[in-house]
Design a protein around this motif. Structure first.
Motif, PDB file in Angstrom:
ATOM      1  N   VAL A 156       5.239  -1.686  21.827  1.00 49.97           N
ATOM      2  CA  VAL A 156       5.742  -3.057  21.632  1.00 49.97           C
ATOM      3  C   VAL A 156       7.129  -3.021  20.982  1.00 49.97           C
ATOM      4  CG1 VAL A 156       4.879  -3.670  19.310  1.00 49.97           C
ATOM      5  CG2 VAL A 156       4.967  -5.406  21.097  1.00 49.97           C
ATOM      6  N   HIS A 157       7.452  -1.908  20.349  1.00 51.86           N
ATOM      7  CA  HIS A 157       8.781  -1.767  19.755  1.00 51.86           C
ATOM      8  C   HIS A 157       9.821  -1.317  20.778  1.00 51.86           C
ATOM      9  CE1 HIS A 157       6.432  -1.931  16.033  1.00 51.86           C
ATOM     10  NE2 HIS A 157       7.531  -2.371  15.493  1.00 51.86           N
ATOM     11  N   VAL A 158       9.341  -0.762  21.906  1.00 53.67           N
ATOM     12  CA  VAL A 158      10.317  -0.263  22.891  1.00 53.67           C
ATOM     13  C   VAL A 158      10.232  -0.937  24.261  1.00 53.67           C
ATOM     14  CG1 VAL A 158      10.611   2.003  21.812  1.00 53.67           C
ATOM     15  CG2 VAL A 158       8.823   1.698  23.496  1.00 53.67           C
ATOM     16  N   ASP A 159       9.057  -1.432  24.623  1.00 57.91           N
ATOM     17  CA  ASP A 159       8.927  -2.043  25.949  1.00 57.91           C
ATOM     18  C   ASP A 159       7.718  -2.999  25.973  1.00 57.91           C
ATOM     19  OD1 ASP A 159       8.545  -2.669  28.630  1.00 57.91           O
ATOM     20  OD2 ASP A 159       9.189  -0.703  29.325  1.00 57.91           O
ATOM     21  N   PHE A 160       8.011  -4.302  26.002  1.00 56.80           N
ATOM     22  CA  PHE A 160       6.938  -5.306  25.933  1.00 56.80           C
ATOM     23  C   PHE A 160       5.966  -5.188  27.104  1.00 56.80           C
ATOM     24  CE2 PHE A 160      10.421  -7.737  23.678  1.00 56.80           C
ATOM     25  CZ  PHE A 160       9.881  -7.571  22.421  1.00 56.80           C
ATOM     26  N   LEU A 176       2.113 -11.376  21.389  1.00 55.95           N
ATOM     27  CA  LEU A 176       3.536 -11.436  21.027  1.00 55.95           C
ATOM     28  C   LEU A 176       4.432 -10.791  22.078  1.00 55.95           C
ATOM     29  CD1 LEU A 176       5.073  -8.853  19.375  1.00 55.95           C
ATOM     30  CD2 LEU A 176       3.370  -9.456  17.702  1.00 55.95           C
ATOM     31  N   TYR A 179       7.652 -12.796  23.475  1.00 50.32           N
ATOM     32  CA  TYR A 179       9.036 -12.309  23.534  1.00 50.32           C
ATOM     33  C   TYR A 179       9.548 -12.257  24.973  1.00 50.32           C
ATOM     34  CZ  TYR A 179       9.193 -11.247  18.586  1.00 50.32           C
ATOM     35  OH  TYR A 179       9.203 -11.371  17.221  1.00 50.32           O
TER      36      TYR A 179
END
Lengths: 340, 225
Positions: free
Chosen positions: B148-152, B217, B221
């Motif tokens: 989730v920090h690099v690719d939703f 989330l 986003y």
């Protein structure tokens, strides 16, 4: 120094204070939370002082000569009384509006006050219709109508570009964080330039009167320097004391602003103000800013705070009549107490 | 090889130093959990004590990292919009909750040491499988958090994997509890084992809660931008 000159100096300093109090340029920067409100206001205050002192046009700015018909009114006789009425009315209204967090237009207030003077035309030995240059007024009103609309449209275009060229390429929270960080730095640079320019232009309305006093031989060069420093300091003081309410209201009261949003908004303001400068239209930076925030929110499908918007719109609508009535009343009182 | 003294290249594939460390600790704790239940089945008291301490130390470390993360969000990362700060805080808080659940299992094993007895052979495999499946859920969760920090989009896929693995862990739990009741072992051991199995699967439930949050989330986003 003559009493009338002293009174004018005091009023001009109050006017400079009011202009600073009504300056919300750093609102978007504070709204992002990237820097604390108190730091944003302190930086803005220093920039306001610097801009007012070094970037104000060093000529006497003739407020309202494009609106008042000098052929119909004996300006040589009534100018001191008119100046007192206009300065008092505008300064009082700007400070009041800033205190309640309403970003009203300095230009609109000045124009309203000048029209108020025209309403007292019979006291000045002429009639209302002849006292006003209607084409000049029409041009000013056109600027008021066009500038918010332009602010909205330009913000929509820039925000769409930001969405498709930058945000769509962000894949995860880290990318999001990195982009926002870079735009925060870019935003700080942009706001720095905008704040210096705006302080220079707005404070020029007040400090220009000092140049007028100097050119008229009422003050010497040494006194003029001190008056300019005092005027610039009053502008900074107005921003740091009362302006913070307005900065908070505009920056945080409408919608949540990210650095990328704030960058779009500030760029829109810069573009619209530059267009207006080229066209010679007197517009309100505050109106453009608020409509740019709304335009940006529209692209994000976010709803702006309706109560705050209502408050802003009401303050914009009443600015003109309030300034007109205040200056008319003040002029009537001045003329009753003292006949030039 | 980067030259000495030079700043290392930015790692775009990471969740950031603090979250990455939390994920490392969490994954290690999950590994220790499997070992703990294996050692518990074998009544290896020495190894149990060491693993319990290791898990408790891991939980404490995650607590400290969470505090550091929150402090950083409100000092160094003030420019982030408040909703992203809230999301980031929620992820780390829920990760902390998962480590709390792992610690609960360790505490349960430790506190009820006098009640421990050798787990019957017929149930041993079930307990180990349950622990292994729960660990799989935690490892899948760690991957979802990293993603989730690099690719939703990929994070959403990882969240689906968490849910699938958690479902398998739950099914295994029901089978194990059924076998436990049917085994006719000592009541005290039955209660202890029942609570142990429930606590182990609670970890998977908590992990699923966080994966649901991440799924939501990621959509937020993606829609936002």
């Amino acid at each position: 120094m003559e009493p009338a000159v002293i009174v004018t100096i005091v009023l001009v300093l109050a006017f400079a204070f009011a202009i600073g109090a009504n300056d919300e340029t750093v609102a978007t920067c504070a709204g992002t939370g990237g820097i604390k409100l108190k730091h944003a206001v302190a930086i803005a205050s220093i920039l306001s002082f610097t801009g007012a002192l070094f970037l104000s046009p060093n000529v006497a700015q003739s407020i309202g000569t494009g609106l008042i018909n000098g052929d119909a009114i004996d300006l040589g006789r009534y100018l001191p009384a008119i100046m007192i009425a206009v300065l008092l009315a505008v300064a009082a209204w700007l400070v009041t509006a800033a205190r309640v967090g309403a970003p009203v237009s300095t230009t609109q207030s000045i124009v309203g006050a000048i029209v108020g003077i025209a309403l007292c035309a019979p006291l000045l030995g002429t009639d209302v219709v002849s006292a006003i240059k209607w084409t000049g007024l029409g041009r000013v009103v056109l600027g008021w109508l066009l500038s918010p609309a332009l602010g909205f449209v330009v913000a929509v275009v820039i925000s769409l570009a930001m969405k498709h060229l930058v945000r769509r390429k962000i894949k995860g929270l880290r990318g999001f964080e990195r982009v926002e960080k870079w735009f925060m730095i870019a935003l700080l640079c942009l706001v720095l330039v905008n704040q210096l320019n705006r302080a220079g232009n707005d404070a020029g309305n007040a400090l220009g009167i000092f140049y007028g006093l100097f050119e008229g031989g009422n003050v010497d060069a040494g006194t003029l320097s001190w008056l300019l420093v005092a005027g610039a300091a009053m502008s900074g003081l107005g921003l740091i004391t009362i302006g913070r309410v307005l900065v908070r209201k505009v920056g945080k009261g409408l919608v949540e602003i990210r650095p990328t949003d704030a960058f779009c908004i500030e760029t829109s303001v810069l573009v619209v103000l530059s267009i207006a400068n080229v066209l010679g239209l007197p517009i309100s930076g505050g109106h453009v800013l608020v409509l740019a925030i709304i335009g940006n929110a529209a692209i994000k499908h976010e709803r702006v705070n309706q109560a705050t918007i209502k408050r802003f719109v009401v303050s914009w609508i009443i600015t003109f009549p309030v300034a007109a009535l205040a200056s008319a009343g003040t002029l009537a009182l001045v003329l009753l107490a003292w006949t030039p | 090889m980067p030259r000495p003294g030079k700043k290392p290249p930015r790692n775009d594939d990471s969740a950031g130093p603090i979250v990455s460390e939390i994920l490392d600790v969490l994954t290690r704790m999950a590994g220790m959990l499997v070992s703990l239940l294996e050692r518990t089945s074998a009544c290896d008291d020495g190894a149990i004590e060491s693993l319990v301490h290791g898990i408790i130390a891991g939980e404490k470390r995650v607590d400290r990292l969470r505090e550091k993360h929150v402090q950083e969000l409100f000092t160094k990362k003030r420019f982030l919009p408040s909703f992203q700060k809230a999301d980031s805080m929620k992820i780390v808080s829920l990760l902390d909750d998962v480590t709390d659940r792992i610690e609960l299992v360790a505490r349960h094993v430790d506190i009820f040491a006098p009640a421990r007895a050798k787990i019957p052979d017929a149930l041993q495999e079930g307990v180990k499988t349950c622990a292994k499946l729960t660990t799989d859920v935690v490892v899948a969760l760690a991957e979802a958090v990293r993603l989730v920090h690099v690719d939703f989009t990929r994070a959403m896929g990882a969240c689906d994997a968490v849910q699938d693995k958690r479902r398998i862990a739950r099914d295994t739990q029901w089978t194990l509890l059924k076998n436990l009741v049917a085994s006719g072992i000592d009541v005290r051991l039955t209660f202890w084992l029942h609570n142990l199995v429930r606590l182990v699967v609670d970890i998977a439930d908590k992990a699923e809660e966080l994966s649901d949050e991440i799924h939501g989330l990621a959509i937020k986003y993606l829609v936002l931008d």
